[in-house]
Every structure is written in structure tokens, then in C-alpha cells.
Design an enzyme around this catalytic site. Structure first.
Site, PDB file in Angstrom:
ATOM      1  CG  ASP A 194       7.061 -34.053   9.230  1.00 20.47           C
ATOM      2  OD1 ASP A 194       8.298 -33.971   9.181  1.00 20.47           O
ATOM      3  OD2 ASP A 194       6.303 -33.202   8.737  1.00 20.47           O
ATOM      4  CG  HIS A 239       5.909 -27.137   3.872  1.00 18.30           C
ATOM      5  ND1 HIS A 239       7.056 -27.897   3.903  1.00 18.30           N
ATOM      6  CD2 HIS A 239       5.884 -26.542   2.654  1.00 18.30           C
ATOM      7  CE1 HIS A 239       7.701 -27.766   2.775  1.00 18.30           C
ATOM      8  NE2 HIS A 239       7.016 -26.963   1.998  1.00 18.30           N
ATOM      9  CG  ASP A 299       4.406 -32.616   5.192  1.00 17.06           C
ATOM     10  OD1 ASP A 299       3.697 -32.470   4.184  1.00 17.06           O
ATOM     11  OD2 ASP A 299       5.235 -31.777   5.583  1.00 17.06           O
ATOM     12  CD  GLU A 310       6.056 -29.028   9.631  1.00 20.29           C
ATOM     13  OE1 GLU A 310       6.997 -28.265   9.322  1.00 20.29           O
ATOM     14  OE2 GLU A 310       5.663 -29.939   8.887  1.00 20.29           O
TER      15      GLU A 310
END
Ligand code: SF4
Length: 940
Positions: A19, A160, A165, A21
Site C-alpha cells: 500500500d 489510512h 492497511d 500513502e
């Protein structure tokens, strides 16, 4: 097979969940701020790699609020160019998994190209938990990572942030792989077929599962047992009672020691309090149904009116044997509540045999034949996203008992479902035993058959009006109960609206349009039959060229219109924007020739369709072909009617507007015409057509009388109508159960200071009372402004705030709100009615602004003009009464049972300051306490 063996066989023994951000959504301008990757081996976490990343520019405020990653946190972190080789090394060649992988992949590809060389591709096998969850957890209200994680019992803390996550993504992926492997081969094969023309993540996974099922000879059952519970409701209810006789009086059912009291205490499914007004309500309903008249009854919240009208509804249907009683609600909530809760309750109470069905409009149901055609379609007419949206449908179809597509949230939540939906929903033209090979396995056929025999049919207003206008869906019925009657006018506006759109025209001629894949099948049939009579082929060719002409002229018309109005609309909003017109020539003056050509092509087609139908009968053409042309004839008449109504023939009793809507990259345009006063149509299609009509709601009166409501539904038009009106008050003791605080400070809801008033109040309430609080807005813009103010102050934990943003569905907000004992729900229109949150589920209700209609809306403006032209005051005669009904609905959310207690706070100071304000004060059955400082508010 053991799960570990399945993982090995699918080459998923090792995989990496990852993942990013980021500073935004666009990899060409945005950068990553964090990466996390977790390598799983044999279903367990084996290795993790996570790092913050310095994007090289300030992180936008909005992103900081979502992720919590600040400029200070990343100041000493590596840059994207430093971190990319480490990411690439960690990823290696293992399969990679993300939730909504196209997003993360776009950043990964961009990093590789920017820092490892233009030719560096991502070659790992790709897996995406988002479409897997949409398909195999099709029933979840939404499929955001947090919701899916919660479903599987994973923690949402750290949401988040990339590492938290990512761990959840890996766990979710394993659960979903296990679930996919619980399905039999035909389901998996159908998903593989639906993806055959597109390249998407998971495609090879499905192929591998199908191969494994074949290799293991598991053709009719999955490889593993399912661990996901699915409760699928039925829309047919059959009750076998032990009694032959129905109670003769309402008292025997609802009175002290009556059947309902016994049934409920035996079944322990709630509490029952004897209420004299409930008995009187049942008696009144009985009288109305027996005398074949029109009854209008207002019944306060908590009276138990549904059971009270169900008793005579069933009794008359069983004893008169003259057809079913139809019960119509406006909202899906009430329709479900009636069918799944109240009908079984009254069945248990009366203990007599009867049956009931719940019906919706045809296009709510899946058409298996059209779905099969779409999956088999080789023309490549559906996009990857659209193909992916079929996965949830295929899986849901394996379970559903109703075929009602609204059950499948996984389909609805997929952006590709819009157009696909119109291609797989039931469409009248095909429903014929001879044509459809799925006919016997179709959902509509047994439902319709059961409805023919049913004593009760639960529908919505829309289906009721549509059947009354064009009979054929429901069996004939002598009685109807219209619940949520205050919405009857809105339902009528929707029903009698005429809409002319490019998409509808294109669909209506697609059967013979050479550009449409759908026409191929019919063309082949005509070509075969043309060997018997070649006129068929010639006529078909003529139809094809007319269809082409119609498409061309429609495109010219709508392209010109788009050009004309595009600049007048706001591209940043996704709701429908309306521009009123009186004559179409005001919008476009130079398309008269196109419209003429369009209509003459339609007329020509209609003539040729009749000809071709005759020839088909002569050559003994297939039923399918004959039906198709019948349908085409109907479609053409619809084009003609919608074009003539909206463009050619203005009528002073109708209002017209052009409606534009931006959706993603697309722009949709419609020409709309609606009768200004639908009372005329209601009179003709409803009041003159059904013997006995009971209209009921908690909010029908305005002031002390029914005059406004009766006039709006058209009952003033015919003085011969005998309307029986009654009022039964709510059994609640509002004075003891509720306190009404009225804001009398200076700030109006429209002032820029208003978000501060709202935030001050919410902070005070949270700090002092910690009760569930709902605040009702009249516009999303105002809601967002207040939410942003509250969030930016940082005094309220925003994980407890459920605000109705663009992507949040009503049900998911309600679910989250129910789970937080001190939650704050911020909602607009959808929350003003149909929300039932008893006791501690809602203890503080705030109304941010009086719910006046938007006076510039064409429908509102046209009606108001009529009143003004007659020399009367439209504001007092229409605007205030409409707002009053809505205001009462909003207030009704607070006290739902006699045990509820709560605060009602109205923040619209016009109630205290304007002359008309006293009108609204009187609607709240509690003494008003003015306040201009939040500290003055006390709980009960
Ligand atoms: S009967 Fe009609 S709706 Fe049902 S599968 Fe066949 S064509 Fe579709």
C-alpha cells in the site's frame, strides 16, 4: 483439500500485500509519502518493509487530515528516488496484492519508470481485494478497506496508514481466496467468461481456480467450505395458520389480553402496549375498506398503524375473495419492514393461512437471459470496469431468492455498473416462455404467479402508479393502502414525467441498429427467413437505415444542446442541474429540420415494423422475432411521445427543463416534461380506478387540516369524492420525553459564521452528554462546510463523526453510527425520513435549517407561479406547508418509542425571528426554550 494445499496449487504460497500513502490521486503530479509491504508465506506474515517517504514538496492539508502524515514526519525520510530500488527489491517477482490495485499500481509503475528506467515494467502477478470483496461479499453496504476488514474481524486502528492497511489487505486476501474456492465450477467459469475480453487483476486467479476445480474433479461443489454467512430473503411469504376464522373485532386483536399481546409475549419479539387509538385506527381502516371510499388518516408516530391496517387488509382479502389488498410504501425501508417484520407478525397473531408477496418494478430484477447474452457477447462492447462489475452479479445470482438486483451492493458500488445495469435488467420484450430459455428459472415468473394467488401484495408507490397507468404487472385489486402518503405527490411527479434522452433513443432502436451488437441476432434470424420471402431482408435494411438516421439526428440535437448549455452548468458538482424552458426553440432555434427528420424516420420505421410483423406471421417466423418487432414498435412510439412532449408540443399545464449531469468523464443530458399539478392524473388513474383507498402517514396535515394535502393529490378536483379524514395522535408524552431548544442567536443558517455555531454546539454536546446525535441539513454544501469546520478544530474525534459525503451510503453511515455510543451523524435529504433509531440509538436531534424547497427548481417555480398568477401568496400557500410536512418528518426521527427521551434543537433562527416562524413552532408538540449560548442547553 486443505487451505495450505490450495494456496500452493494457486501459486499463492508467497505473496506481498502492499500500500502507498500519497499526496494525491495522480501519479504524474503527486508523490508517495509512505510505502508498506508485507510478505506472506503459507498464510502467515513473514517479512515487512515500510518507510515514510519525503515527497519533496508540502503535503496538502486535506491529505494530512486523512493520513495523519505531516511534513515534519517525512522531513528526514528518504526521497522517492532513494526508496524505489528498495521497494523493487522487496517486491521481487512475488504476486502482489492491494485493495484497488489500479491506484497503487499506477504509483508503482511511475516510480519504476522514473527511477529505474523507462523500460522497467511491473511484471508481478496482480491481485485486487476490492473487486474480490465486491463479488464475494456482495452484501456489504460498501467495500472500503475498513468495512471489509471489520467484516472479517480485523482492527481498523491505524486506518489510512500504509502498514496497518497492508496487514489487513493480506489477511483479507487470504479470507477471500478461501471464499472464492468454496464456489462450484459453473460460478467461477462464468466469471472467467465475463472477463474473457478484458485484462484485469484477478483474471488469471479465476482461471487458476477453475483449472484446480477441474483437476480435483470438483465440478458441482467448491474445494473448501464457505465461512461467509449469507442470509438471502424471499419475496414470497406463505403462512399456514391453525385457525379457520378471523377475529371479528379489532379489540380482539389489539385490545387487552388480545391476540397481538399473546402472540408477542409468546414469541418474545418485542413489546406490545395496548393503545385505544390503535384499535380505533383499525376500526376506521375497516370502515374505509368496507365502504369502498377514500380514507385519509394521519396517525402519529408509535401508534402501530401498520399492524392496524394489515388486519382489515388481510380480513377483507380472505373473506371477500375479490382480490388482494395492495400495500404501497414510498421508501424501500418501509417496504422491507412491512414485508419482513409486520406481515409475519400479523400472521403469527391472526394464525390464519394467507400468502403475501413483495413486488417491485420489473427493472429491479435481473434477467438471466440478457446477462447470458452480455457474457457471451464477443463484440467487445463492455469496458474492463464494466466486465468486472459482472462478478458480483454472478456470485449473488448463486444465492439470491428474489433476483432483486438492489440486494447486490457489490454491483451497485462498482462504477462500471451504470450502463451494464440497463443491459442485464429484466425488459418486458423478452419475457415469453417460447423465447426465453431461462423462463422457468426466472425470478419474475414465480413471483408473478405467487402474486396472482396472494392476499397481500407489498409494493412501492412507483410500482402502484405504474401499474395503474399501464396495467399488467399486478393482478387486479380492489383495495389499496398507501403508507407514507405524504410522498404520493412526489411519486406521481416521477411516474408522469416524460424524459427524452440520447441514451434512451439509442437503446430503443438498438435492436435493428447496425452499430449495436444486439441487432446481430435479429439480423441473422431475418436473413434465414429472407430465404422464404426476400421482402423481409429489404424491409430489415430499411429499418436499419432509419435507425441509423434516428441515431444521427438525435446526436446532432443533443450535441448542439450540449454545446449550448455546457457553459451554464457547474462542472464541479455531480448532481443534476436544471435549466427551465417554455419553448424548446428558446434553447436551440436551428434544429427544427433535425427534429422533423427524426420524427419522420420514426414514423417510417413504425410503418415498416407493422409490415415486417405481417410478413413474419406469413412465413411463420419465430416467436422471438415477432416479439422483438412488437417491442420495437413500442419503443418507437416512446421515442415519438418523448420527443413530441419535450420538444414539439408545449402545454401550459406542463413544466419543461433540460437536465445536465456530470459523472466522472461523462456528461448526461435529458429533456424533461412534467405535469405541474399531478392531481389531475392521480384523480384519473388512482382515485377513479380503485374501489377502496386508504392513504396514511404520520404527517399529512398542515396546521389543523387536510386541505393542503387533499388539494395537492387532486381530491379537490371532483366534488363528488367523499373523503373520510381522521387523525389519531401519537401515544408518546412528548412533554415528558423531549426538550425543544430553539437557537435565537444572530447567525442565520446561510451565514458564513454558521459552521462555527454548529461546531460550537456539537463540541459542547459531545463534551457534556456523550449521546448519539444526528444533525439534519438541507444541502450537502452546508453539511460539508460544517463538517470541515468541526474537523479542522480537532476537538471532536472524527472517527465518531459520520458525515454524508459523496461516497458514503446511507446504510453504511447508519451502521457506523449505531456502533458508536457517542457518534455524530450528519445527513441530508435521505435522513429526514425513514430512519428509525429508537432509544439510545438517537438521543439528540438537530435541525440545521428549515427544509424549504429550492424555489428555483422548475417544478417548484412553476407551481408557485400558478398560485401567484391567481393573486394568492405562494410562499404561505405552498412553500411553508411543504416545509412544514418535511419539518415534522425530521422531528419524528427523535422519539420512536414510549421509552425514548431526547433533545430536539432547531438551529434555524427564522423560527424565532420571522413572522411565519410561529407556524413551525406550533408543529413541535413541546414548549420551545430559546437559547443563544450553548451552555444554556441541559439534558433531561
Ligand atoms: S423470463 Fe424475461 S426476465 Fe426472466 S430470464 Fe426470461 S427474458 Fe429474462
Amino acid at each position: 483439500m486443505k487451505f495450505s494445499d490450495v494456496l500452493g496449487a494457486l501459486n499463492l504460497d508467497t505473496f506481498i500485500a502492499f500500500d502507498f500513502e500519497t499526496t494525491g490521486l495522480n501519479p504524474s503530479v503527486d508523490q508517495i509519502t509512505e510505502f508498506a509491504g508485507v510478505r506472506f508465506r503459507s498464510g502467515e506474515i513473514d517479512e515487512t518493509f515500510s518507510t515514510l517517504v519525503n515527497p519533496g514538496f508540502p503535503i496538502p492539508e486535506k491529505i494530512i487530515r486523512i493520513t495523519g502524515i505531516t511534513d515534519e514526519m517525512v522531513a528526514d525520510s528518504p526521497s522517492p528516488s532513494e526508496v524505489t530500488p528498495q521497494i523493487a527489491e522487496f517486491m521481487g517477482n512475488d504476486p502482489i496484492v492491494a485493495h484497488n490495485i489500479p491506484f497503487d499500481l499506477s504509483f508503482l509503475e511511475s516510480l519504476y519508470k522514473s527511477h529505474l528506467g523507462e523500460d522497467r515494467e511491473v511484471e508481478n502477478a496482480l491481485y485486487d481485494t476490492l473487486p474480490l470483496a465486491r463479488s464475494f461479499l456482495f452484501f456489504l453496504p460498501n467495500h472500503q478497506l475498513g468495512t471489509v476488514a471489520e467484516h472479517f474481524g480485523y482492527s481498523r486502528s491505524g486506518e489510512h496508514r500504509a502498514e496497518a492497511d497492508t496487514i489487513n489487505v493480506g489477511g483479507i486476501f487470504l479470507k477471500l481466496v478461501e471464499e472464492v474456492c468454496s464456489y462450484p465450477l459453473p460460478v467461477i467459469q462464468k466469471i472467467v467468461s465475463s472477463l474473457k475480453r478484458v485484462e484485469v487483476a484477478n483474471k488469471q486467479f479465476y482461471v487458476a481456480v477453475a483449472n484446480l476445480l477441474v483437476a480435483e474433479n470438483h465440478l458441482d461443489e467448491g474445494l473448501l467450505p464457505s465461512k461467509v454467512e449469507k442470509e438471502m430473503p424471499s419475496n414470497i411469504f406463505k403462512f399456514k395458520g391453525s385457525q379457520n376464522e378471523l377475529p371479528k373485532e379489532a379489540e380482539m386483536v389489539f385490545g387487552e389480553g388480545g391476540l397481538l399481546q399473546k402472540a408477542i409475549s409468546v414469541g418474545n419479539d418485542g413489546e406490545f402496549e395496548v393503545r385505544a387509538d390503535q384499535i380505533s385506527y383499525a376500526d376506521k381502516s375497516w370502515e374505509i375498506m368496507g365502504t369502498k371510499g377514500i380514507g385519509v388518516i394521519e396517525a402519529g408516530t408509535g401508534l402501530g398503524k401498520s399492524l392496524a391496517y394489515l388486519y382489515p387488509s388481510i380480513t377483507y382479502a380472505l373473506t371477500n375473495n375479490d382480490g388482494p389488498t395492495v400495500i404501497a410504501s414510498f421508501t424501500k425501508n418501509l417496504q422491507d419492514q412491512l414485508f419482513y417484520r409486520e406481515v409475519p407478525r400479523i400472521a403469527k397473531t391472526l394464525d390464519v393461512s394467507f400468502s403475501a408477496t413483495m413486488m417491485k418494478g420489473r427493472n429491479n430484477y435481473i434477467c438471466k437471459t440478457r446477462l447470458d447474452w452480455l457474457i457471451a457477447d464477443n463484440s467487445g462492447r463492455i469496458s474492463p470496469r464494466e466486465a468486472e462489475s459482472l462478478g458480483p452479479v454472478i456470485v449473488w445470482l448463486h444465492w439470491t431468492k428474489t433476483g432483486d438486483l438492489t440486494e447486490c451492493a457489490g454491483f451497485r458500488n462498482n462504477k462500471g455498473s451504470g450502463r451494464v445495469s440497463s443491459l442485464i435488467r429484466s425488459d418486458q420484450g423478452f419475457c415469453n416462455r417460447k423465447v426465453c430459455r431461462n423462463y422457468n428459472g426466472c425470478f419474475i415468473t414465480p413471483l408473478r404467479e405467487a402474486s396472482q394467488e396472494a392476499d397481500l401484495i407489498v409494493v412501492n408507490h412507483s410500482l402502484l402508479l405504474s401499474d395503474l397507468t399501464m396495467p399488467g404487472i399486478l393482478p387486479s385489486f380492489p383495495r389499496v393502502v398507501i403508507d407514507e402518503g405524504h410522498n404520493l405527490v412526489n411519486a406521481a411527479y416521477n411516474q408522469f414525467e416524460v424524459r427524452f434522452t440520447r441514451e434512451r433513443v439509442r437503446d430503443n432502436v438498438s435492436m435493428v441498429d447496425p452499430k449495436s451488437a444486439r441487432s446481430l441476432r435479429l439480423k441473422n434470424q431475418i436473413q434465414t427467413l429472407g430465404q422464404v420471402n426476400s421482402d423481409l431482408i429489404n424491409l430489415f435494411k430499411t429499418l436499419q437505415s432509419s435507425a441509423k438516421e434516428i441515431r444521427k439526428e438525435t446526436n446532432i440535437l443533443f450535441d448542439s444542446l450540449t454545446e449550448e448549455i455546457d457553459g451554464m452548468l457547474d462542472r464541479s458538482v455531480s448532481y443534476a442541474q436544471k435549466i427551465r424552458y417554455f419553448q424548446f426553440t428558446e434553447l436551440l432555434s436551428d434544429v427544427g429540420k433535425n427534429i422533423k427528420n427524426l420524427l419522420s424516420s420514426v414514423d417510417e420505421m413504425i410503418t415498416n415494423v407493422v409490415e415486417i410483423q405481417k410478413l413474419l406471421v406469413e412465413v411463420k417466423g419465430s416467436d422471438e422475432a415477432i416479439l422483438n418487432f412488437e417491442r420495437l414498435g413500442e419503443n418507437l412510439k416512446e421515442i415519438k411521445l418523448s420527443c413530441r412532449t419535450t420538444v414539439v408540443e408545449p402545454n401550459e399545464d406542463w413544466v419543461y427543463w433540460v437536465e445536465g449531469r456530470y459523472f466522472n468523464e461523462d456528461f448526461y443530458l435529458a429533456l424533461v416534461a412534467v405535469p405541474i399539478d399531478p392531481g389531475v392524473q392521480l384523480q384519473k388513474f388512482l382515485f377513479e380506478a380503485v374501489d377502496s383507498i386508504l392513504i396514511t402517514s404520520a404527517t399529512l396535515r398542515v396546521g389543523d387540516g387536510f386541505d393542503y394535502f387533499l388539494q395537492r393529490i387532486g381530491l379537490h378536483l371532483d366534488s363528488d369524492n367523499t373523503v373520510n379524514t381522521s387523525v389519531f395522535p401519537s401515544p408518546f408524552f412528548y412533554d415528558d420525553q423531549c426538550i425543544y431548544y430553539q437557537w435565537v442567536g444572530e447567525e442565520l443558517p446561510s451565514s458564513i459564521e454558521f459552521p462555527k455555531v454548529v461546531s460550537d454546539l456539537l463540541e459542547y454536546l459531545q463534551e457534556n452528554f456523550q449521546k448519539r446525535t444526528m444533525i439534519l441539513f438541507t444541502s450537502r454544501k452546508s453539511l460539508i462546510a460544517c463538517y470541515e469546520e468541526l474537523r479542522s478544530r480537532g476537538n471532536v474525534d472524527t472517527s465518531r463523526v459520520f458525515a454524508q459525503h459523496q461516497s458514503s451510503s446511507r446504510s453504511s453511515l447508519l451502521r457506523g453510527f449505531r456502533d458508536k455510543p457517542d457518534g455524530i451523524l450528519m445527513g441530508t435529504t435521505a435522513f429526514w425520513e425513514g430512519v428509525d433509531l429508537p432509544r439510545s440509538l438517537l438521543e439528540i436531534l438537530i435541525i440545521a435549517k428549515l427544509p424549504f424547497e429550492v424555489h428555483t427548481d422548475p417544478l417548484v417555480a412553476s407551481f408557485n407561479e400558478r398560485i401567484s398568477e391567481a393573486g394568492r401568496n405562494a410562499f404561505m400557500e405552498r412553500t411553508v406547508p411543504e416545509a412544514a410536512i418535511r419539518f415534522r418528518q425530521g422531528f419524528g426521527r427523535l422519539i420512536r418509542t414510549s421509552h425514548d427521551e431526547g433533545l430536539f434543537i432547531n438551529l434555524d433562527n427564522r423560527v424565532a425571528k420571522k413572522q411565519y416562524g410561529s407556524y413551525f413552532q406550533k408543529l413541535i408538540p413541546v414548549t420551545m426554550r430559546p437559547f443563544s449560548n450553548v451552555n444554556e442547553i441541559k439534558f433531561l
